[in-house]
Structures are given as C-alpha cells and as structure tokens.
Scaffold this motif. Sequence first.
Motif, PDB file in Angstrom:
ATOM      1  N   ILE A   1      -2.679  -3.352  -2.307  1.00  0.00           N
ATOM      2  CA  ILE A   1      -3.357  -2.423  -1.401  1.00  0.00           C
ATOM      3  C   ILE A   1      -4.400  -3.186  -0.595  1.00  0.00           C
ATOM      4  N   PHE A   2      -4.490  -2.896   0.684  1.00  0.00           N
ATOM      5  CA  PHE A   2      -5.431  -3.591   1.559  1.00  0.00           C
ATOM      6  C   PHE A   2      -6.864  -3.291   1.143  1.00  0.00           C
ATOM      7  N   ASP A   3      -7.649  -4.359   1.001  1.00  0.00           N
ATOM      8  CA  ASP A   3      -9.053  -4.223   0.622  1.00  0.00           C
ATOM      9  C   ASP A   3      -9.893  -5.031   1.615  1.00  0.00           C
ATOM     10  N   CYS A   4     -10.896  -4.380   2.195  1.00  0.00           N
ATOM     11  CA  CYS A   4     -11.714  -5.033   3.225  1.00  0.00           C
ATOM     12  C   CYS A   4     -12.415  -6.283   2.709  1.00  0.00           C
ATOM     13  N   LYS A   5     -13.033  -6.189   1.553  1.00  0.00           N
ATOM     14  CA  LYS A   5     -13.785  -7.324   1.022  1.00  0.00           C
ATOM     15  C   LYS A   5     -12.873  -8.531   0.800  1.00  0.00           C
ATOM     16  N   THR A   6     -11.717  -8.280   0.214  1.00  0.00           N
ATOM     17  CA  THR A   6     -10.774  -9.371  -0.020  1.00  0.00           C
ATOM     18  C   THR A   6     -10.317  -9.989   1.291  1.00  0.00           C
TER      19      THR A   6
ATOM     20  N   ALA B   1       9.103   0.352  -4.040  1.00  0.00           N
ATOM     21  CA  ALA B   1       9.946   1.151  -4.933  1.00  0.00           C
ATOM     22  C   ALA B   1       9.772   0.712  -6.379  1.00  0.00           C
ATOM     23  N   ALA B   2       9.681  -0.609  -6.594  1.00  0.00           N
ATOM     24  CA  ALA B   2       9.476  -1.112  -7.952  1.00  0.00           C
ATOM     25  C   ALA B   2       8.124  -0.667  -8.495  1.00  0.00           C
ATOM     26  N   GLU B   3       7.114  -0.658  -7.647  1.00  0.00           N
ATOM     27  CA  GLU B   3       5.784  -0.220  -8.096  1.00  0.00           C
ATOM     28  C   GLU B   3       5.802   1.260  -8.466  1.00  0.00           C
ATOM     29  N   TYR B   4       6.458   2.078  -7.630  1.00  0.00           N
ATOM     30  CA  TYR B   4       6.502   3.515  -7.902  1.00  0.00           C
ATOM     31  C   TYR B   4       7.298   3.819  -9.175  1.00  0.00           C
ATOM     32  N   THR B   5       8.421   3.127  -9.371  1.00  0.00           N
ATOM     33  CA  THR B   5       9.275   3.441 -10.520  1.00  0.00           C
ATOM     34  C   THR B   5       8.760   2.833 -11.822  1.00  0.00           C
ATOM     35  N   ILE B   6       8.374   1.569 -11.763  1.00  0.00           N
ATOM     36  CA  ILE B   6       7.979   0.866 -12.987  1.00  0.00           C
ATOM     37  C   ILE B   6       6.543   1.185 -13.385  1.00  0.00           C
ATOM     38  N   LYS B   7       5.621   1.108 -12.430  1.00  0.00           N
ATOM     39  CA  LYS B   7       4.205   1.271 -12.744  1.00  0.00           C
ATOM     40  C   LYS B   7       3.760   2.729 -12.754  1.00  0.00           C
ATOM     41  N   GLN B   8       4.354   3.550 -11.866  1.00  0.00           N
ATOM     42  CA  GLN B   8       3.899   4.934 -11.757  1.00  0.00           C
ATOM     43  C   GLN B   8       4.894   5.933 -12.330  1.00  0.00           C
ATOM     44  N   GLY B   9       6.089   5.496 -12.661  1.00  0.00           N
ATOM     45  CA  GLY B   9       7.071   6.394 -13.268  1.00  0.00           C
ATOM     46  C   GLY B   9       7.593   7.466 -12.334  1.00  0.00           C
ATOM     47  N   ARG B  10       7.576   7.226 -11.030  1.00  0.00           N
ATOM     48  CA  ARG B  10       8.056   8.217 -10.067  1.00  0.00           C
ATOM     49  C   ARG B  10       9.525   7.962  -9.740  1.00  0.00           C
TER      50      ARG B  10
ATOM     51  N   PRO C   1     -14.671   1.976   8.427  1.00  0.00           N
ATOM     52  CA  PRO C   1     -14.037   3.258   8.763  1.00  0.00           C
ATOM     53  C   PRO C   1     -12.510   3.226   8.713  1.00  0.00           C
ATOM     54  N   TYR C   2     -11.916   2.044   8.748  1.00  0.00           N
ATOM     55  CA  TYR C   2     -10.459   1.930   8.777  1.00  0.00           C
ATOM     56  C   TYR C   2      -9.865   1.524   7.432  1.00  0.00           C
ATOM     57  N   CYS C   3     -10.714   1.231   6.461  1.00  0.00           N
ATOM     58  CA  CYS C   3     -10.221   0.765   5.168  1.00  0.00           C
ATOM     59  C   CYS C   3     -10.063   1.927   4.180  1.00  0.00           C
ATOM     60  N   PHE C   4      -9.433   1.630   3.081  1.00  0.00           N
ATOM     61  CA  PHE C   4      -9.255   2.574   1.980  1.00  0.00           C
ATOM     62  C   PHE C   4      -8.461   3.811   2.395  1.00  0.00           C
ATOM     63  N   SER C   5      -7.634   3.670   3.424  1.00  0.00           N
ATOM     64  CA  SER C   5      -6.811   4.815   3.822  1.00  0.00           C
ATOM     65  C   SER C   5      -5.568   4.912   2.951  1.00  0.00           C
ATOM     66  N   GLY C   6      -4.872   3.773   2.784  1.00  0.00           N
ATOM     67  CA  GLY C   6      -3.684   3.759   1.951  1.00  0.00           C
ATOM     68  C   GLY C   6      -2.629   4.733   2.446  1.00  0.00           C
TER      69      GLY C   6
ATOM     70  N   LEU D   1      -4.675   1.912  10.805  1.00  0.00           N
ATOM     71  CA  LEU D   1      -5.221   1.939   9.453  1.00  0.00           C
ATOM     72  C   LEU D   1      -4.387   1.042   8.543  1.00  0.00           C
ATOM     73  N   PRO D   2      -4.950  -0.028   7.989  1.00  0.00           N
ATOM     74  CA  PRO D   2      -4.183  -0.927   7.128  1.00  0.00           C
ATOM     75  C   PRO D   2      -3.899  -0.290   5.774  1.00  0.00           C
ATOM     76  N   THR D   3      -2.698  -0.513   5.260  1.00  0.00           N
ATOM     77  CA  THR D   3      -2.298   0.085   3.977  1.00  0.00           C
ATOM     78  C   THR D   3      -2.081  -0.973   2.895  1.00  0.00           C
ATOM     79  N   TYR D   4      -1.221  -1.944   3.170  1.00  0.00           N
ATOM     80  CA  TYR D   4      -0.888  -2.968   2.178  1.00  0.00           C
ATOM     81  C   TYR D   4      -0.886  -4.350   2.826  1.00  0.00           C
ATOM     82  N   LEU D   5      -1.047  -5.377   1.970  1.00  0.00           N
ATOM     83  CA  LEU D   5      -0.871  -6.772   2.354  1.00  0.00           C
ATOM     84  C   LEU D   5       0.225  -7.347   1.466  1.00  0.00           C
TER      85      LEU D   5
END
Length: 436
Positions: free
Chosen positions: A419-424, A261-270, A230-235, A403-407
Amino acid sequence: MRVKRYIVSALPEAVSMIRTDLGSDAVILDTKEVKVGGFMGMFRKKKMEVIAAVESGGAKPSEPSQRRSQPEVSAMVEQILQTAQRSGSATATATMEPPPAILPTNRGMQMAYQASAATQAQPVEPAQLRPTAPAADENRRLEKEQFIINEIRDLREYMVKLTKGQQELQTLSEPLLALKERMSLQEIDPAWIDRLLDTMKELEQAEGISLDHAETWRRAASQLEEWMLPYCFSGIRADAKVLHFVGPTGVGKTTTIAKLAAEYTIKQGRRVGFITSDTYRIAAVDQLRTYANILNVPLEVVFSPMDLPKAHHALGERDIILMDTAGRNFRSELHVSEVNSLLQANEPNETILVVSLTGKTADMVAIAERFKKFGVSKVLFTKLDETSVYGAIFNLVMNVELLPTYLASGQNVPDDIAIFDCKTYVRILLGEPAHE
C-alpha cells in the motif's frame, strides 16, 4: 552607371562603404561567398563579395543621417545597431585584417545584426527615398524583420532566465544546493523545486540559522509529506466489489492483478473472480488463466460490452472481481472511450490507472488526463525496482491530483506490492542526506 566590387567580412560593412562611395541611391546587384588569401589553396578565409552600382549623375555621397529608433526594437537591438554603425567605417579590402569578432555565434543574432545595420543605412529624407518595392518584396522584408525581433526577444528571455538562475545559485547554501540537485535528478517539476527551496530559505530566515545537510533533508521530507498528505491513505474502497485496471501495454497490469488476488485470497480470505477483456495481446488470456488456476480463481473472458452482464452474473457469488483490460494507445480519445465502455458494473466499483515508473512523466500525465475525463482518480505505480528516479510519482499526484493506491516492485506473486505510504515514498525520493 558606376559599378564597384567590395570584399568584406559581412554585409553591414559593405552597406556603409557603398553609401560612402556611391551615395544613398546605390543598389546592391549581387552578393556571394568567396574565399581569399591562404597558402597554396589552404587556410583560406571566407569573405563576402558585394557588387554595387549607381546611375551616373546620381546623388553624391552624403554622410549617414542619424538613425531613427523604432519603438518595437528592444534595447538589445539598439546595442547591435550601434555596434554595426561603428564597424561600418572599417576599410574592407581583400588584404585587410579581419574585423573584430563582434557577431554572435547564434544564427538568429547574426541575421539581426546584418539586417539591422542595413535598416540603419536607409536615408530618412523623403526626397531621397527610392520607389517602393513590390508588395511581395515588402512582405518578405516585414517577415524577416519580425523574425529578427522574435529571435532577439527569445534570446533576451533566455539570458534573463540564465542570469536569474545564476543569482539564485549564489544565494543558496551548500545543503540547499545539494537538495536542489537531488530533486532535479529525481525529475521533480521545476516549479515544485523552486517552491521547496523558497520554503526552506524562509525557515532559515525565520529562525536565523543555517541548516546542515541532515536537518535540511529532515525538514524537506516533512514539507513534502505535508504537501502530499491530502492525496495519501486513500487506498481502494473497502466496499468496492469490482476493480477495473486500465493503462498502457507493458506496465504490468496482469501481474499486479495476480498479486492483489493472492493478497485477497491468502491473507484476507476473500473469494476472488477474474474478468479479462485483453484479447488483443497474444497469450494475455493464457497468462491470467495460469494465475487463476494457481489461485483457484474463476476466470471469465469478454470480447465486447455485451458480454459483461453474463460475466458479472457468473461471478455474482464472488466477494471481489478484478478486471483486466487491454493495453492500447491511450493518447487516442477513441481507444480511451473504447476501454471505458467495458467498465460497467451495477455493484460498487473503482477504476485504477496502472502506470510504470520506467515511463516518461509527460506520457504518464497525458494518459492520466485522458482517463480523468471519465472519472478515473486513482493510480497504481509498478516497476519501482527497475528505476532510480521516482519524481514522476510526486508530479503525477501533485499536478494531476491522482490518488496513489499501491506501489509494486518486482515479479514475485503475492509479494513485491505494498500500500502506498507517503513517508516511505518521500524517504525513497530524497535518499540519504548529502555528506557535509
């Protein structure tokens, strides 16, 4: 007046002997520790010297009357008193053999033994009662008795808990014992460890089988994932334009902001913008400005809540704004409210608590509970690579319901964040199954 000196191992021995020799009206004048025996000053034994006296013509020695039981005294106290009564008949001289070691090593229990035997020595016939002591002495006596009762109660609870734990260990199979040890090493809350073991035992009983190590680990992982689901995949919300990052100093907020910021600009173009209010830490602004120059991201510095509208207006054309805040003593309600006053935005926004896995779980919980009062519900964990204990994540998520978001793990920008993943996470928490 008859005065007599006794050399004994403990006060209860003297009490019984004084009553026998001098009667129930005798009083103890002085007690002190002495050393007797030995050879050439060495190997001397510690004893207690007791001086007692009775008025001439006082009551004749009488047999100890039957002790009255007190309703608040536990069964353990009763046993101690019986032991004291048996030991009271021993002969106490300087050359006598030391009595059997019946006193427990615990100081509180030793006091209980001595005071309880002294209480037993008091006569029960009203005619033999001595005049009442002053109120101060009576209060001290009552406080001492209550202290003794509390000590014995605590010891009894500890013994019950210890016995229960030993009985539980005897009922666990080898794989479950290995699982319990792994969870304890990961500093999982003991209540959740017990719940997990009970669930595993119920599975074994329901299926009538004994699970091996590999199957125990597989089913334990499945159960942990089910609890955390119930607490995972919130992001982070996709429509959030302003992201505030709060947390103690040294947890890596600035580096984490640069990674995102690098992820948003480089990978997502935001298009990303920076705001920082961390003007307390030396070179904090320069550190974020360096990342801003590398990523070609504008940076605004605010010194008070009054500067926020201007900063937001300057970055109004940006797709997302990442705001860094100062690391302060977040055990202080004042500091938390001070940081909260800077978390203002007219656009959709979220606040993420950043904590380091190298910190103590208790400290993380204290910080999280402070921010929960202001509506903070999401958490980002850093420094995964600097520890081998990961139970704090589970405790913080399950007990505080964050709610976990990132590791984040490491200093590399834009890498070392996911991004936080329960299985991992559960796989990291449990590690490899113990070998049979």
